[in-house]
Write a protein that holds these residues in place. Structure first.
Motif, PDB file in Angstrom:
ATOM      1  N   ALA A   1       0.828  -1.201   0.000  1.00  0.00           N
ATOM      2  CA  ALA A   1       0.000   0.000   0.000  1.00  0.00           C
ATOM      3  C   ALA A   1       0.869   1.261   0.000  1.00  0.00           C
ATOM      4  CB  ALA A   1      -0.931   0.001   1.213  1.00  0.00           C
ATOM      5  N   THR A   2       1.956   1.254   0.749  1.00  0.00           N
ATOM      6  CA  THR A   2       2.873   2.395   0.787  1.00  0.00           C
ATOM      7  C   THR A   2       3.478   2.639  -0.587  1.00  0.00           C
ATOM      8  OG1 THR A   2       3.387   2.013   3.109  1.00  0.00           O
ATOM      9  CG2 THR A   2       5.005   3.285   1.845  1.00  0.00           C
TER      10      THR A   2
ATOM     11  N   ALA B   1       0.815   4.141  -2.864  1.00  0.00           N
ATOM     12  CA  ALA B   1       0.616   5.568  -2.579  1.00  0.00           C
ATOM     13  C   ALA B   1       1.756   6.388  -3.164  1.00  0.00           C
ATOM     14  CB  ALA B   1       0.509   5.789  -1.073  1.00  0.00           C
ATOM     15  N   HIS B   2       2.975   5.887  -3.055  1.00  0.00           N
ATOM     16  CA  HIS B   2       4.137   6.577  -3.629  1.00  0.00           C
ATOM     17  C   HIS B   2       3.986   6.708  -5.142  1.00  0.00           C
ATOM     18  CE1 HIS B   2       8.289   7.889  -3.986  1.00  0.00           C
ATOM     19  NE2 HIS B   2       8.453   6.972  -4.942  1.00  0.00           N
TER      20      HIS B   2
ATOM     21  N   GLU C   1       1.183   6.675  -6.874  1.00  0.00           N
ATOM     22  CA  GLU C   1       0.084   7.595  -7.175  1.00  0.00           C
ATOM     23  C   GLU C   1       0.512   9.059  -7.033  1.00  0.00           C
ATOM     24  OE1 GLU C   1      -3.522   6.744  -5.039  1.00  0.00           O
ATOM     25  OE2 GLU C   1      -3.459   4.638  -5.641  1.00  0.00           O
ATOM     26  N   ARG C   2       1.284   9.353  -6.012  1.00  0.00           N
ATOM     27  CA  ARG C   2       1.757  10.726  -5.793  1.00  0.00           C
ATOM     28  C   ARG C   2       2.719  11.181  -6.882  1.00  0.00           C
ATOM     29  NH1 ARG C   2       2.430   8.861  -0.545  1.00  0.00           N
ATOM     30  NH2 ARG C   2       4.689   8.765  -0.816  1.00  0.00           N
TER      31      ARG C   2
END
Length: 137
Positions: free
Chosen positions: A122-123, A126-127, A129-130
């Motif tokens: 998940a981390t 998120a990375h 996606e950012r």
């Protein structure tokens, strides 16, 4: 259980173990084919498959071959038609209880590891996606 015999290839497919692994377990005495064909092929029964499934389930929990042998011996003796006195039965049941507790502890450790691995995925998501090109618009 059914006494129908299966060749090693069918057993491998059913248990999702390789032929080599099944042969290794045979060499170490964890499982013994119930019969041999006229041509010398190993033949297994549903009971043999069930035994291999116990071994397969113990392996990822970190049990050693000796521990597998010990547990299988205890369950074999408990399920045998040979009479057991109350003390012997209790000793065997305690061995099985101990393995069950050890397995439950290992499962809990695996759950923690899995949760950490899922958090890591998940981390990373998120990375990404950012930092995706569309996020810069």
């Amino acid at each position: 259980m059914d006494d129908t015999h299966m060749q090693i290839g069918e057993v491998a497919a059913r248990t999702e173990l390789s032929l080599r692994t099944i042969r290794h377990y045979e060499e170490t005495g964890l499982v013994v084919p119930s019969a041999r064909s006229r041509g010398g092929f190993r033949l297994y029964t549903e009971t043999d498959v069930a035994r291999l499934m116990v071994i397969r389930r113990m392996k990822p929990l970190g049990f050693t071959l000796e521990q597998m042998r010990d547990l299988l011996d205890a369950t074999d003796r408990l399920e045998s038609h040979d009479p057991l006195d109350a003390d012997e039965r209790e000793v065997l049941l305690e061995r099985v209880r101990t393995y069950r507790q050890d397995a439950a502890e290992q499962v809990e450790k695996l759950r923690v590891q899995l949760a950490r691995a899922e958090d890591f995925v998940a981390t990373l998501g998120a990375h990404l996606e950012r930092n995706a090109p569309s996020a810069r618009l």
